[in-house]
Design a protein around this motif. Structure first.
Motif, PDB file in Angstrom:
ATOM      1  N   VAL A 227       0.835  -1.204   0.000  1.00 57.57           N
ATOM      2  CA  VAL A 227       0.000   0.000   0.000  1.00 57.57           C
ATOM      3  C   VAL A 227       0.869   1.254   0.000  1.00 57.57           C
ATOM      4  N   ILE A 228       1.917   1.252   0.823  1.00 58.40           N
ATOM      5  CA  ILE A 228       2.811   2.413   0.888  1.00 58.40           C
ATOM      6  C   ILE A 228       3.493   2.633  -0.459  1.00 58.40           C
ATOM      7  N   ALA A 229       4.016   1.561  -1.061  1.00 62.47           N
ATOM      8  CA  ALA A 229       4.707   1.690  -2.343  1.00 62.47           C
ATOM      9  C   ALA A 229       3.753   2.173  -3.425  1.00 62.47           C
ATOM     10  N   LEU A 230       2.561   1.633  -3.434  1.00 64.23           N
ATOM     11  CA  LEU A 230       1.590   2.009  -4.462  1.00 64.23           C
ATOM     12  C   LEU A 230       1.186   3.471  -4.325  1.00 64.23           C
ATOM     13  N   ALA A 231       0.897   3.910  -3.107  1.00 64.67           N
ATOM     14  CA  ALA A 231       0.525   5.310  -2.892  1.00 64.67           C
ATOM     15  C   ALA A 231       1.662   6.244  -3.300  1.00 64.67           C
ATOM     16  N   THR A 232       2.895   5.825  -3.048  1.00 67.74           N
ATOM     17  CA  THR A 232       4.046   6.646  -3.426  1.00 67.74           C
ATOM     18  C   THR A 232       4.134   6.795  -4.940  1.00 67.74           C
ATOM     19  N   ALA A 233       4.000   5.679  -5.659  1.00 71.33           N
ATOM     20  CA  ALA A 233       4.058   5.736  -7.122  1.00 71.33           C
ATOM     21  C   ALA A 233       2.872   6.505  -7.700  1.00 71.33           C
ATOM     22  N   MET A 234       1.724   6.439  -7.040  1.00 71.20           N
ATOM     23  CA  MET A 234       0.561   7.205  -7.496  1.00 71.20           C
ATOM     24  C   MET A 234       0.854   8.702  -7.451  1.00 71.20           C
ATOM     25  N   GLN A 235       1.555   9.126  -6.416  1.00 70.11           N
ATOM     26  CA  GLN A 235       1.898  10.542  -6.298  1.00 70.11           C
ATOM     27  C   GLN A 235       3.028  10.934  -7.248  1.00 70.11           C
ATOM     28  N   GLU A 236       4.036  10.085  -7.351  1.00 68.03           N
ATOM     29  CA  GLU A 236       5.222  10.437  -8.122  1.00 68.03           C
ATOM     30  C   GLU A 236       4.975  10.421  -9.631  1.00 68.03           C
ATOM     31  N   SER A 237       4.189   9.457 -10.100  1.00 66.27           N
ATOM     32  CA  SER A 237       4.075   9.278 -11.555  1.00 66.27           C
ATOM     33  C   SER A 237       2.668   9.003 -12.045  1.00 66.27           C
ATOM     34  N   ALA A 238       1.683   8.988 -11.147  1.00 63.58           N
ATOM     35  CA  ALA A 238       0.322   8.568 -11.508  1.00 63.58           C
ATOM     36  C   ALA A 238       0.350   7.163 -12.109  1.00 63.58           C
ATOM     37  N   LEU A 239       1.271   6.326 -11.620  1.00 59.98           N
ATOM     38  CA  LEU A 239       1.428   4.934 -12.041  1.00 59.98           C
ATOM     39  C   LEU A 239       1.799   4.813 -13.518  1.00 59.98           C
ATOM     40  N   ARG A 240       2.510   5.809 -14.044  1.00 61.54           N
ATOM     41  CA  ARG A 240       2.999   5.749 -15.426  1.00 61.54           C
ATOM     42  C   ARG A 240       4.531   5.681 -15.415  1.00 61.54           C
ATOM     43  N   ASN A 241       5.076   4.897 -16.325  1.00 64.83           N
ATOM     44  CA  ASN A 241       6.527   4.740 -16.410  1.00 64.83           C
ATOM     45  C   ASN A 241       7.081   5.916 -17.211  1.00 64.83           C
ATOM     46  N   LEU A 242       7.506   6.957 -16.498  1.00 64.53           N
ATOM     47  CA  LEU A 242       7.844   8.226 -17.127  1.00 64.53           C
ATOM     48  C   LEU A 242       9.308   8.294 -17.557  1.00 64.53           C
ATOM     49  N   ALA A 243       9.509   8.759 -18.778  1.00 66.53           N
ATOM     50  CA  ALA A 243      10.849   9.011 -19.297  1.00 66.53           C
ATOM     51  C   ALA A 243      11.149  10.502 -19.193  1.00 66.53           C
ATOM     52  N   ASN A 244      12.321  10.908 -19.681  1.00 70.24           N
ATOM     53  CA  ASN A 244      12.648  12.339 -19.783  1.00 70.24           C
ATOM     54  C   ASN A 244      13.715  12.525 -20.848  1.00 70.24           C
ATOM     55  N   SER A 245      14.215  13.723 -20.981  1.00 70.16           N
ATOM     56  CA  SER A 245      15.138  14.031 -22.062  1.00 70.16           C
ATOM     57  C   SER A 245      16.490  13.344 -21.928  1.00 70.16           C
ATOM     58  N   THR A 246      16.775  12.762 -20.743  1.00 69.96           N
ATOM     59  CA  THR A 246      18.068  12.091 -20.569  1.00 69.96           C
ATOM     60  C   THR A 246      18.060  10.678 -21.135  1.00 69.96           C
TER      61      THR A 246
END
Length: 391
Positions: free
Chosen positions: A103-122
């Motif tokens: 539950v803790i891990a899931l809530a954290t990822a929900m806040q950090e990425s909305a459960l999406r595997n996010l990339a960036n310019s790097t």
């Protein structure tokens, strides 16, 4: 509080082990809250939760989250996001992390990425890593928006890797199962917005329930999942626990007592009372009686009025719990942060009471008044911390 004396002429305590049921009949005399007299028979008094037979009350502990099957439907998230949630849970299962950690891990990822595997310019185009969006932070990647120190670009874009790294750091946080989700997540993530994790806790629990067979409503005993057995200091994956093991002897807003805004739990004098979840103490004081006097250092009596020595605690989601009729000054003070299961006082009979017990209330929307009160029985059972039953 504000209730009737409840004399339990017969008390039944049921313990179901697998498909076998055994019943133990316990006779006791119990004086409870103020009002008209009534006889109660408890189907689940709670009793000694340290009974080793409790470990046989399993909740399908071998249930494995399915990464490839149909995903449940949640308005907040699509199928790809829920598959990422399933990966996070599976990694926790593989690592034998208790369900509270999922539950803790899931809530954290929900806040950090909305459960999406996010990339960036790097992320080099040559890596051709699968991603589901571009993050706002220039060097943070993946479900948990982990920075370069967590691993290579390829590793941080691999959901199972990032979940494992999160769990490895989370389990090193002291008392992580008892502490507020926001505190634990912040110790791992070191976020600029540490309080933001709290808003995801309840939905994270519901997603874990849907993907892992009700796991957010279980506690862990000797490494095994146990359904609906939270009591004392045992914390359900939802982060809640029963304030004490006694069964319900007087219900919420019954026909005989429509203004009874909580439930009364059987308890002898000086039984430890546990915070039902992590939170912050709002009130810890002696409630004045109908005459305006504050004389909580003695037993109360019918129609005296007041909650006696009592505590109100504010929890994540705006929920408030109330604990009345303590025998002496509470062990906590206003503004103090408490952990789930922490002892906040001892049961007694101060205030509007005719015998020792705990009057327990749950309020929603941050409303401490009668308007915000809701029935604690379904509320606590939904969170894996049932209060027992009454007939």
């Amino acid at each position: 509080m504000n209730g009737e004396p409840a004399v339990a002429a017969g008390v039944r305590r049921k313990l179901r082990v697998g498909v076998l049921a055994t019943a133990v009949t316990v006779a006791l005399a119990l004086l409870c809250c103020v009002g008209g007299a009534g006889a109660f028979f408890l189907t689940e008094l709670g009793g000694d939760r340290d009974d080793p037979e409790l470990a046989a009350l399993t909740c399908d502990p071998a249930y494995r989250v399915n990464l490839t099957g149909d995903m449940p439907r949640f308005a907040e998230y699509g199928e790809a996001q829920l598959r990422n949630a399933a990966v996070i849970i599976k990694v926790g299962q593989d690592m034998k992390v208790p369900a509270r950690g999922w539950v803790i891990a899931l809530a954290t990822a929900m806040q950090e990425s909305a459960l999406r595997n996010l990339a960036n310019s790097t992320v080099p185009a040559s890596l051709a890593l699968p991603h589901e969006g571009v993050g706002a932070d220039h060097d943070s990647l993946g479900l948990f928006q982990q920075r370069p120190g967590w691993g290579s670009v390829e590793q941080r874009m691999t959901p199972s890797y990032t979940a494992r790294k999160f769990y490895q750091k989370m389990v090193k946080v002291p008392n992580w199962q008892q502490r507020p989700l926001t505190v634990v997540a912040q110790r791992v993530q070191v976020s600029a917005f540490p309080d933001a994790y709290a808003k995801h806790e309840e939905l994270a629990g519901r997603i874990v329930d849907a993907l892992a067979g009700g796991a957010a409503r279980t506690v862990e005993i000797a490494g095994r999942a146990v359904c609906d057995a939270a009591a004392g200091a045992r914390i359900a994956a939802s982060g809640w626990t029963a304030p004490l093991p006694g069964g319900v002897v007087s219900g919420f807003r019954t026909a005989a007592r429509p203004s009874h805004d909580g439930v009364d739990l059987a308890a002898e004098k000086r039984t430890p009372i546990h915070a039902a979840s992590a939170g912050r103490v709002l009130v810890a004081r002696c409630d004045p009686d109908r005459s305006g006097r504050r004389d909580c250092d003695r037993d109360g009596w019918p129609n005296k009025g007041g909650c006696g020595w009592f505590v109100d605690i504010l929890h994540a989601g705006g929920f408030i719990t109330r604990y009345c009729h303590m025998i002496e000054r509470p062990r906590v003070t206003p503004g103090q942060a408490v952990e789930a299961g922490e002892v906040i006082g001892l049961s007694g009979s101060s205030g509007n009471s005719s015998g020792p017990h705990l009057h327990f209330e749950v309020h929603n929307s941050g409303d401490r008044s009668s308007r915000g009160a809701e029935d604690p029985l379904p509320f606590m059972r939904k969170r894996g911390a049932p209060l027992g039953k009454s007939e």
